[in-house]
Structures are given as C-alpha cells and as structure tokens.
Motif scaffolding. Structure first.
Motif, mmCIF file in Angstrom:
data_model
loop_
_atom_site.group_PDB
_atom_site.id
_atom_site.type_symbol
_atom_site.label_atom_id
_atom_site.label_comp_id
_atom_site.label_asym_id
_atom_site.label_seq_id
_atom_site.Cartn_x
_atom_site.Cartn_y
_atom_site.Cartn_z
ATOM 1 N N UNK A 9 0.728 -1.276 -0.095
ATOM 2 C CA UNK A 9 0.085 -0.044 -0.041
ATOM 3 C C UNK A 9 0.953 1.271 0.072
ATOM 4 N N UNK A 10 0.801 1.995 -1.265
ATOM 5 C CA UNK A 10 1.391 3.283 -1.147
ATOM 6 C C UNK A 10 0.502 4.542 -1.059
ATOM 7 N N UNK A 11 0.894 5.646 -1.105
ATOM 8 C CA UNK A 11 -0.064 6.886 -1.264
ATOM 9 C C UNK A 11 -1.091 6.715 -2.346
ATOM 10 N N UNK A 12 -0.518 6.284 -3.527
ATOM 11 C CA UNK A 12 -1.518 6.481 -4.675
ATOM 12 C C UNK A 12 -1.740 5.073 -5.065
ATOM 13 N N UNK A 13 -1.066 4.041 -5.073
ATOM 14 C CA UNK A 13 -1.159 2.701 -5.632
ATOM 15 C C UNK A 13 -1.118 1.667 -4.628
ATOM 16 N N UNK A 14 -2.069 0.612 -4.597
ATOM 17 C CA UNK A 14 -2.069 -0.630 -4.184
ATOM 18 C C UNK A 14 -1.814 -1.538 -4.877
ATOM 19 N N UNK A 15 -0.981 -2.661 -4.624
ATOM 20 C CA UNK A 15 -0.352 -3.817 -5.285
ATOM 21 C C UNK A 15 -1.010 -4.854 -4.687
ATOM 22 N N UNK A 16 -1.807 -5.873 -5.326
ATOM 23 C CA UNK A 16 -2.208 -6.869 -4.613
ATOM 24 C C UNK A 16 -2.154 -8.070 -5.377
ATOM 25 N N UNK A 17 -1.796 -9.238 -4.827
ATOM 26 C CA UNK A 17 -1.336 -10.461 -5.414
ATOM 27 C C UNK A 17 -2.382 -11.661 -5.458
ATOM 28 N N UNK A 18 -2.849 -12.237 -6.490
ATOM 29 C CA UNK A 18 -3.747 -13.230 -6.553
ATOM 30 C C UNK A 18 -3.243 -14.556 -6.861
ATOM 31 N N UNK A 19 -4.269 -15.510 -6.429
ATOM 32 C CA UNK A 19 -4.123 -16.890 -6.502
ATOM 33 C C UNK A 19 -4.052 -17.444 -7.959
ATOM 34 N N UNK A 20 -4.697 -16.616 -8.865
ATOM 35 C CA UNK A 20 -4.789 -16.893 -10.300
ATOM 36 C C UNK A 20 -3.117 -16.460 -11.084
ATOM 37 N N UNK A 21 -2.259 -15.866 -10.205
ATOM 38 C CA UNK A 21 -1.049 -15.669 -10.779
ATOM 39 C C UNK A 21 -0.914 -14.385 -11.168
#
Length: 390
Positions: A195-207
């Motif tokens: 979690x950043x100020x502008x962007x959220x990076x999310x990892x998923x189980x579909x690769x």
C-alpha cells in the motif's frame, strides 16, 4: 501450505503438502518427495540471543501467518489466542499487553498511530499503538490471512476469496472494494497487499499482480506472474503467496509454478523474468537475489544478469521460510523449527539451531540495528546476533 477453495479443505497438513507441492521447480510431472532429514552441519556460526519472550500460544495450531510488526524501536506481536503486545525492540521489555476476547487470524499491520488485526470471525479491528485500546471494528465478507496494510489514510485487507477492501483508518468506514478472480483451488497463503500513497499492489491466486488506485480501487495495470497449465486443478496452481518486494521504481515478485520477475511499478511492464517456483518473495542482499524454492532449494542469483550463482539442495522439501540476509549469511527456517545458516558466497551450510518444535512459518526479519527477529509457530519471539564460533 494447505489448500483452500471457497472453503478450507479439511485435510492433514502433510497429506495436503504431498498433493499441493508435488512439483520440482516449475515441473508438474515429478512426484512429491518427503522432506529430507535435518542435515548434519559442522557449525562455524552460532546464534547469540539478544532477547527472547513468549507471545501467547503463537499460532495455537491454526495454519495462519501472524508475523510481528517491526516498527524500528518497537515490535508489535499477536497470537492466535488473542494476546497483543508492544515490546521494546532493543531489549524485548514489555511496553503494554492486551488479552483480547477474539481469536486472531491475520496481522499485525500498522501505521504511525494504529495497529490492525483480523479476527477469526472476519472482523477488521483497529487498535491504538500507544496502549492497545480498541478503536473500531468493521466486518469483512470472509476470512483474511494476509496482514492488513495501511498508508495512514486507508487500511487495506485482502480476503481469501480474492476481494481487496479499503477502509478509512479514522472511522473504519469502507471506502471501496475490488473483486478479484480466483481459481476453484488455491494455496492457503497470505500475500499481504503493498500500500502506497497512490497505488495498492495486490497479489492473487490466479497468478496475477494487479495495481489498483488507492483513492478508488480502480485497476491500473496487471502482470501475469504465472499462467495456469495442465489438465488438473493441482497442476494449474499458480499462486503468488509472498508479498512482492519494492525496489525504488520497480517491484520484484515470484510465484508458485511461475517466475521470478522485476516489474515497473508505474506501468506494470516487465523489466526481466526467469522461471522459478516459490511460495515466498525473494530477498535482496548485496548485489544478489536469494529465493527459497517450493521444493526446498535455496538459490542465489546475481542481480546484474540473474545468472544462478549457487543452489543449496540439502534442505529439500523442508518447507522453508523466506530467506533473510544477515551480513554475509543467508538464514532460513523450516517446518520442524530449525534455523539454517548458509554462506551468502557459495550456499554452504555454516550453522544450525533448533528453535521451535511447532515449526517456523512467518518470515525472519532484520531489525533496525541489524539483528535478526524470529517468531515461531508456538509463540516464541526472539532476536539474535550471529557470531563465528571461537
């Protein structure tokens, strides 16, 4: 790791691992091998305890990932049976302790003023980091294993069914929700969002690694770490099970039966990649990249060209933790609770210590002073220095 669909598949841990991790590297044709015995090591390196204490009953038999929060001069830790503590990072002395009525499933997350946990009943709960007082709680649609992450204004949680939810840190009100696509079968893993100020990076189980706008949860880009292949759901597992590693304007990520890759954090464009299979994020030390492979091999790559420098295969199938780099050593834990010290130069085994008979699951962490923090499944929390034996 256990497997999960929309509900937890009830099965013995080793039986599930025998199915889920029946691979070698990126191959899905090799048969599962039993963990090798603990290797005999003529230790030239020893662990020197700086401080040690117990935190409740640790994971208390639950297959969860309650990693302590290392906030420079303070360590916050929680146990599945509801103990939440604040400790002095240098001495381990207790600042405060709360005995919660809830069982805890995910955490600890935090920002400058608050801590965040997720209960077994799928409530996101905020606490004051000053004294552990509960501030608010909000219901989640289903269970979460990943520690909530905050940028101070929003706290982000990711549930096991692929939903990413943002809540206001002051009130607990939900701000947005992104519904990811997950396969019918996946590893029971806990890749916390970045979690950043502008962007959220999310990892998923579909690769997929997906960038979302922090203000509204709108997709910005996606990158495919692993592409499902094979005829069965087991062969098609491509989970991203470890939180990606941010390096300036890029993010490094690895996936199960996928690849190790460096991606531009602004655009999602691949900078480089190579085949790999790991349940953990890579670790950087010096100019090298270190990776615990799904089959138990520890691999070092040269950062400049990703050429493999060495591979340690004497820990095969011992369900290793993410590597930690300590000076010129690489340290990993395993499912039986052993800590293994490897040479960062050639991968040779240089030291070993049995730490927690309940095993080790969460990543080892480097402290602000350079020492190594270890949290065992049974609740033992310690900080170590590594010393050469006289």
């Amino acid at each position: 790791m256990r497997l999960t669909g929309n509900r937890l598949i009830q099965a013995g841990f080793f039986a599930v691992l025998a199915v889920a991790l029946g691979v070698s590297g990126c191959s899905t044709t090799d048969t599962f091998e039993q963990p090798v015995d603990v290797p005999d090591v003529d230790s030239t390196v020893q662990f020197e305890t700086v401080w040690s204490r117990s935190v409740g009953n640790g994971h208390d038999g639950d297959f969860i990932y309650l990693s302590p929060l290392n906030a420079r001069d303070t360590v916050y830790a929680a146990s599945a049976d509801g103990e939440l503590v604040s400790l002095d990072a240098e001495t381990g002395e207790l600042n405060w302790k709360r005995n919660l009525e809830d069982r805890i499933f995910a955490g600890v997350g935090g920002d400058r003023s608050q801590l965040y946990l997720v209960t077994r009943e799928a409530d996101l709960v905020a606490f004051s980091s000053e004294d552990g007082e509960e501030l608010w709680r909000s219901a989640l649609p289903t269970e979460a294993l990943a520690a909530p992450q905050s940028n101070g204004a929003l706290v982000i949680t990711q549930t096991t069914d692929g939903r990413v939810l943002a809540f206001d840190t002051a009130t607990g009100d939900k701000r947005w929700q992104y519904d990811g696509v997950v396969p019918a079968l996946s590893l029971r893993a806990a890749a916390a969002p970045l979690v950043g100020g502008d962007v959220v990076l999310a990892s998923f189980s579909n690769g997929k690694l997906i960038a979302l706008s922090a203000d509204a949860g709108q997709p910005l880009w996606q990158y495919e770490v692993g592409q499902p292949q094979g005829r069965t759901e087991l062969e098609r597992l491509v989970d991203i099970a470890g939180q990606p590693l941010v390096l300036d304007s890029a993010v490094m990520v690895s996936g199960y039966q996928g690849k190790l890759a460096l991606v531009d954090i602004r655009t999602g464009q691949e900078i480089w990649s190579r085949k790999a299979s790991s349940l953990h994020a890579p670790m950087i030390g010096g100019n090298n990249i270190y990776l615990s492979s799904a089959n138990g091999d520890v691999i070092a790559y040269r950062g400049s060209d990703r050429r493999e420098l060495w591979r340690q295969d004497k820990l095969s199938w011992r369900q290793l933790t993410q590597p930690a780099v300590y000076e010129n050593y690489v340290v990993v834990g395993d499912y039986e609770g052993y800590l293994h010290v490897l040479s960062a130069d050639d991968g040779s085994l240089m030291g070993q210590q049995h730490y927690d008979s309940d095993g080790l699951r969460v990543p080892l962490q480097r402290m602000a002073d350079g020492n190594l923090m270890v949290f065992g499944n049974g609740g033992k929390l310690s900080v170590f220095k590594l010393r050469e034996r006289n």
